[in-house]
Structures are given as C-alpha cells and as structure tokens.
Design a protein around this motif. Sequence first.
Motif, PDB file in Angstrom:
ATOM      1  N   SER B 225       0.827  -1.196   0.000  1.00 47.94           N
ATOM      2  CA  SER B 225       0.000   0.000   0.000  1.00 47.94           C
ATOM      3  C   SER B 225       0.873   1.261   0.000  1.00 47.94           C
ATOM      4  O   SER B 225       0.576   2.237  -0.694  1.00 47.94           O
ATOM      5  N   LEU B 259      -5.645   2.857   4.808  1.00 50.99           N
ATOM      6  CA  LEU B 259      -6.956   2.218   4.630  1.00 50.99           C
ATOM      7  C   LEU B 259      -6.874   0.719   4.363  1.00 50.99           C
ATOM      8  O   LEU B 259      -7.514  -0.064   5.055  1.00 50.99           O
ATOM      9  N   PRO B 260      -6.095   0.282   3.369  1.00 45.52           N
ATOM     10  CA  PRO B 260      -5.978  -1.168   3.154  1.00 45.52           C
ATOM     11  C   PRO B 260      -5.420  -1.886   4.384  1.00 45.52           C
ATOM     12  O   PRO B 260      -5.795  -3.025   4.657  1.00 45.52           O
ATOM     13  N   THR B 263      -8.235  -2.490   6.749  1.00 43.86           N
ATOM     14  CA  THR B 263      -9.060  -3.590   6.261  1.00 43.86           C
ATOM     15  C   THR B 263      -8.412  -4.922   6.608  1.00 43.86           C
ATOM     16  O   THR B 263      -9.069  -5.852   7.094  1.00 43.86           O
ATOM     17  N   THR B 264      -7.104  -5.021   6.345  1.00 45.29           N
ATOM     18  CA  THR B 264      -6.389  -6.254   6.637  1.00 45.29           C
ATOM     19  C   THR B 264      -6.430  -6.556   8.128  1.00 45.29           C
ATOM     20  O   THR B 264      -6.552  -7.707   8.534  1.00 45.29           O
ATOM     21  N   GLY B 266      -8.758  -6.081  10.198  1.00 44.29           N
ATOM     22  CA  GLY B 266      -9.999  -6.773  10.528  1.00 44.29           C
ATOM     23  C   GLY B 266      -9.895  -8.252  10.229  1.00 44.29           C
ATOM     24  O   GLY B 266     -10.302  -9.110  11.032  1.00 44.29           O
ATOM     25  N   ASN B 319     -15.909  -5.177  12.673  1.00 46.07           N
ATOM     26  CA  ASN B 319     -16.069  -4.641  11.326  1.00 46.07           C
ATOM     27  C   ASN B 319     -16.761  -3.297  11.338  1.00 46.07           C
ATOM     28  O   ASN B 319     -16.471  -2.425  10.522  1.00 46.07           O
ATOM     29  N   ILE B 322     -14.227  -0.812  12.154  1.00 45.24           N
ATOM     30  CA  ILE B 322     -13.365  -0.542  11.001  1.00 45.24           C
ATOM     31  C   ILE B 322     -14.061   0.395  10.025  1.00 45.24           C
ATOM     32  O   ILE B 322     -13.457   1.338   9.507  1.00 45.24           O
ATOM     33  N   ASP B 323     -15.361   0.165   9.801  1.00 45.40           N
ATOM     34  CA  ASP B 323     -16.112   1.053   8.916  1.00 45.40           C
ATOM     35  C   ASP B 323     -16.101   2.478   9.447  1.00 45.40           C
ATOM     36  O   ASP B 323     -15.965   3.436   8.688  1.00 45.40           O
ATOM     37  N   TYR B 326     -12.783   4.095   8.848  1.00 45.67           N
ATOM     38  CA  TYR B 326     -12.680   4.576   7.464  1.00 45.67           C
ATOM     39  C   TYR B 326     -13.136   6.014   7.367  1.00 45.67           C
ATOM     40  O   TYR B 326     -12.488   6.859   6.768  1.00 45.67           O
TER      41      TYR B 326
END
Lengths: 560, 338
Positions: B225, B259-260, B263-264, B266, B319, B322-323, B326
């Motif tokens: 990333s 950001l990625p 996500t990872t 999570g 999750n 995490i959202d 973001y």
Amino acid sequence: MTTPALLDIRDLTVEFATRRGTVQAVRSVDLAVAKGQTVGIVGESGSGKSVTSYAVMRILDRAGRIADGSVHFSGIDLRAARERQMRDLRGREISMIFQNPRAALNPIRTVGRQIEDVLREHAQAGSGDARRKAIEALEQVRIARAAERYDAYPFELSGGMCQRIVIALALACRPQLLIADEPTTGLDVTTQKAVMDLVRDLTRERGMATILITHDLGLAAAYCDAVTVMEKGRVVETASAEAIFQRPAHPYTRTLMRATPRPGIGLRDLLPEGSAAPMPPSPDPREILLTVRGLSKVYPAKGGGRLFGRRRDPAGEFRAVDDLSFSVLRGESVGLVGESGCGKSTTSSMVMRLLDASAGSIVFKKVELADVPARDFARHPLRPKIQMVFQDPTDSLNPRWTAARAIADPILRFRTVSGAAAIRSRCEELARQVGLPLDLLDRFPHQLSGGQKARVGIARAIAPGPDLVILDEPTAALDVSVQAVVLNLLADLKRELGMSYLFVSHDLHVVRLLCDRVIVMKGGRIVEEGTAADVLERPEAAYTRELIAAIPHPPARSAA
Amino acid sequence: MLRILVDRLLTTLPALAGVVVVCFLLTRVLPGDTAAYFAGPAATPQAIEQIRKELGLDRPVPEQFGRYVTELARGDLGQSLTTGQPVLADLKSRLPASAELTLFGLVLALVVALPLGILAAVKQGSLADHLCRIVATAGVSLPVFFTGLLLVYLFYFVLGWSPAPLGRLDSFASAPPTLTGFYLLDSLAAGEVETFRSALAQIALPGLTLAIFALAPIARITRASMLAVLGADFVRTARAAGLSGRKVVITYAFRNAVLPVVTTLGMVFSFLLGANVLVEKVFAWPGVGSYAVEALIASDYAPVQGFVLAMAILYIVLNLLIDLAYGLIDPRVGSAAA
C-alpha cells in the motif's frame, strides 16, 4: 546573454535503469532561464521535457539519475548539492505545478493544511500565523471565500480550483523559479486561460522566472518569451517565441507546427507537405439518419450535489441534458462541443443507448430507439449500426486481448461473419482500412504505440459496418502529430464507408477540421448550431465567442 | 453519524440470524452422543435414555431449535455440562483472557509490522525490504502451535528466561481486582507492579506466537500500500514543495496508505481468533478458545453454540469499528455515505 542566468543547465543527460539496460531519457540538454523570463519547453510525449524538470528539482524516480552535465541555480551547483540543501530550495526557491491538479493534492488533508505544511517547512510561518498566511496564499490565487475553502478537501473542488490551490502551494514561499509541467492539460479552455493568466500575472508581479512545459505550441506561443523544442530527449531548437513561429528552423519544429490545428486550414494541411492526396469534396448529404427531439436527462436531487455549480430547479433535480433537439444526415459529421459538465457525453451515451433518457425521442434509421431500454439495446437489430470510438485508446482496449481479438470482438458478438479464417481475413481487411500493419495484429495493447492503439479502436468500431459512429474525444490523449494522422484517417474512412459521425469534443479547432456542422452546448442546452465555418468564424452566441477567445493561438505564419 | 451506525447495525441482523441457525444445525449433525458421553462408559442404555430425556435431546430437532431460540431471546445461552456453570458466566470469565491475549498479539504485531512495512517500501530493495520478505514468509509458513512450542522450548526449557507456560499468572500471584478483565491493565490500575510483571511474563510467549502469525499479512499490505501511494502524484507534489522526508512519508503517504492496512487488520483479527484456540491449548491459557475445544470434544452443545455466537458478535462489532475508522481516516467515505 548579458545577465547571468538564474537557471543554467548544461549538457544535461539523464539515464533510467530499466530491465533492458539503461535508457537515456534526456541527452546533452542545454537550457538557460534568466530572471523574470518565461521559457517554454515544447515536445511530444517521450521527448524528455518533464524528466528535465524533475532532474532540476532532483525528484527523479529511484531508477533515474543525472548521468552527465551540470545544473546551476543562482550559482548553486544543484547536482552536487546535499539532499538537505535541495529540500530547502524546493518549494522556497524553485517550485513546481503539475498536470492533473486533483491527483497532485493529498486527498485526505484539507487544502489549507497542505499550504500550511509548506509554509511551516520553510519557516515562513509559525503555529500562530500559519492559518492566516495560508488563507492569504489562497486569496492571492483569486479563490473566492478563501477562509471557507481553507477547510475544503480536494475532492470537494473543481479541477480549475484544485490547480489554483496547487499554484498557491507552489507560490506560498515566494520562489524565484516556477516550473509548470503541463499545468492545464485536462482543463477546459476557459479554465486553461484563467489559470495561465493567473500564473503569468503572479510571476510578473513578483519578477519570477517560469518554465512552462507543454505539448501545446499555441499555449507556449501565447505565454512564453523563449521556446525550446525537444524531441526524443534532445533539444532540437531554441529561439524566441516569435522567431520560432515565424521561421521554424528545424524540420521537427515544422512538423509540429503543421500538425497543430489552427484556424484557416484544412485537414490535409496538418500532415507533412505532399504526403497525402487532396481531400475530395464530401458528398452532399440528403437522407436523415438520426433525429433527436426534446431529449432530456434528469437526475434526482442528491446530497453533495451542491458541488455542481449548475442551474437546478427548486425540486433540487439536476438536468444534465435539457430538451435537446438535433439531427444527423447520412454521410455527415456533426460536432458536439462544450466544456466539461455541459452534457455532451450524457447526450452521446443516450444516443448510444447506454443510458436511458428521461424524456424525448431518438429516431435512428426511422426506428424509435428511446423506447428500447438501455439494457435490451445490446440485442437490438440496430445495435451494430451505432458504434463508438473512445477517448483513451489504452484504457478502452482489454490488456489481455491481441489487436486482432479486439477488432474481432464486435464481429463475434453480432455474428456478422463466422468461421475462424473468415473472421481473420475480415480483421486483416479492417486493419488495412485503418492503416494498421498486419504484423501488429497479434500484439497486445502494451506492445503498441498510442497511434496504433487508436487505429485498433477505430477498426473495432467500424467492424460491424455501422452507419453512425460516435467519436468521444478520440484524439484527446494523442500527440499532435499522431492526432493529425488519426483525424485524416477518420475523414477518409467516413467517405469510403459512407458513415456519419457524431464527434464529441472540447477542442473547437479539431471539430472544425472534421465536422460539417457544429453544435455548441452549455448547461445541457444548445447555445449555437450551424456549419463549422459559420460557428467558428462568425460566432453569434456570447458563449461561443468566449470559447474561441480562450483558445491560445500560435502567431500567424507566413510560410510553413 | 448515528444514523449510519444504526443502519449498519441493522444490516448485521440477518448475518447474526444465519449464525444462530447454522451453528445450531452443525452441532446437531456432529457425530457423538452427548447423553452417552455424560452417562459414562459403564452406563446402561436405560441410564443414557434417561439423561437424553432430561436434556431434551429426544425431542425433534425443530422443537429443540425453538426452545434454543426462546432461551437465547431471554439471554440464556444454556448450561455447560462439563463445567456445570451457565455458558454465559463461563464466557464472561474467560473472554477477557482471550481478548487480552489477542489484542496483545495484535498490538505487538502492529508495532513491528508497520515500521517494517513502511521501511521496506521507502527503501525498496534494501536490507529492510529483504528482512520484511523473510519475516513475512516465515510468519505465514509456520503454524502457530509449532511456533508456540518452539518458543516454549527455547525460552522456557533451554534458556529458562520465561516462566512455565501455565495460565495467565504464576501460581504465587493472585489476580488483580477486576476492572476490565485484562490483567495487564487491571494490575496497573491497582498499582500492583509485581502482578503486572507476572502477567506480562506469562503473556509474552503466547502473545509473541500470535504476533509472529499476524505480522506477515500486516507487513506485506503496509509495504504494498505504501509503494502504491509513494508513486502517487501528491507525494511528488509534497517532495517538490520541499517537505521533509518524515512529513512526506508519515503525514502524506502513510495516512493515505492506511486504509488497506485497516481492512487487513480486521481480517487478521478474525484469523487470530481462530489461531487463539491452538495457542490457548499450548499455553494452558484459560480463554474461550480452549473452553470451546473442550466442549466440542465432549459434544457439549451449549458452550460451542455460545462460543460461535460470541465470536460472530465480536467480529461484527470489529467490522463496524473498522467502517467507522474509514470515515475518520478518509473524508471521502463519510460524504459518500451521507
């Protein structure tokens, strides 16, 4: 030169380490910029014009290095300078503005903070006055309501506004030299004029020197004192702006000048002298092929729509295309011109039946198409008769398909020809028609040049034998010399195959060269309509006049 | 913001319902007879039948399911036959142990993986880059129970640096007063330095085991990333404006690259929940993982269902977080959702 140059580049050679060995992107380039002078570097893609400027700033990629030569700025040897010293110079003494302003800004930091970062880095502001100074910098690039814009993110601003922010960022610390790398590519002509005028005024006010890197000779002519023309990493010619346009000495400069669309010439004049047969007169069209009546596309109100600075009715809906009517005759090409957001692409998408119209009728070959839902049109018998050529020749080709496979795609889909051998021979026939060498048919897009990819895209569009081809800025991503060839090819094909074109573009000169009639759009409506010559030479609407005035013109030449 | 939260929570309801149904059915299909197991090897068929009746296992499956759901609605997760305690109480007492271990491992992994990934991207092809690749490959190739045993062998058996891998505290220390259920935090809050040291010594090896496992994906994603963002136009602008290397790499590049990574994170967390089961076994950690495994071996339905449900809820909450993260990191996400 009597005054010592502010920037003095001598014998600069830049090398890139690639998998196939080192490549020299810039070879023995000499360039001098005096205080307060504006120098243009003009060249097509791959000419090394951007790499030269990156070498000056010492922000080349990891793979690139200055192999030879010297770069002096105000007596400092930039090649020998330590990285720490370079960092002080960058932004404070030498600044840069870039192509694609939206991408050039950090997407998740407010624009005000980004300007503050630069001010603080160079100790031009402390924590107390940084905000005030950043807002001042925004005001200087004539951003209205600067204090409000301070908290905006780049995605909330238009492209022209983003470029102003990038300029504010570059000029915040009052540098002596500004390098503008294609600063207006991708912007509308009126925005281009506003941005370039702003750069010129600000640099003049402050007595700054400017290097303008561009592919557009007209732009260089309008804003530069001296012009350096580069080709394949070498400087081929350096002269004052006036001299280079009046008496271009180098053959490459002449080719470039010829290929630049300008008023008062025909399509064939773009090509090198004596290389093409004169254009036969186009047949007199009679039969109506396409009629559009009262076409509208209305988007319902949505949050965030306030960013569109466009007329909306009280209910908050957005009329992208508003009650549009026009027709296209068989064998005729009609240009659809306007700036971004004027609804020209929405119109072409509706005619192409990719998008459902909110109201209105589209009659093509005496069949009403507006009633056919967009998702069913793929199986409609008239579908092969409307084709499209896209703006980006690279992105519109599947990277895993060979040229032959790409061209064969519509043939396979509409089953106009069957049998592997027959399809292959049809592909070869199409390749010959668009002037694509047959041995390139088995190459993949990344093995083809921009012009070759454009030919593949055109061959694919004419494969099913269409009556109407929608050209969506087909040459916008091409160099001028390639554009000249592609435009001529399109004109020849149209006559040979008896097709009609709907040519969508923002470039009035290109439209005039290719089109019989022009429709100028603004805000989803037609502002002016008429023959190409009438609209360009005797524009009636104020908006058309504004558009034409915004185009930078190279000075008139006596001889080519 | 609250609206988004509520909307997001509503969308998780079908997922939760699915978890309840699937988990219930799976435990019924599993081979093994609860009644026979609890009656013991010497029990008569009549005794087994008796137990089966008491447990309600002789009823048809839909009826059993109905009863399960009714009890669930009252917040009753059933009774564990192995421990004799309500499942809810068992989970309550054991979940903090698992959560502490998992989070400790995750934080440890982040502390190493983020700088390593950033360094590998900034100095591509350097020693740090190769180190990143080796660590990542080793981390994914070694199964957790193996790394766990290896660490125990090395640090406890050979070097004798770490205490016996038995539980959360050594046998002489007593648990700190419960505040969060995390011994590391509770002992600090109570000012019991000795307990903190003991808890840290105990958690070090299992935490390291999990960290080695979690390190690889985080470091790889950070590197990839970062590489993408470092090539972006705005990083070039920042460099051309003369910003310092630190500012360019951290404020401009890393914040965009994160950001990625989030996500990872999570996904890594959910892997860790799975890996936990084995690590807890190896280190005799009194967490929910080992609890669930024991219950599963005993065909003890209620704790298994309770465990799966608890994990599902944990994962959904994670999750959701995490959202929300973001939206905080990227202003574009927030405006698109509004």
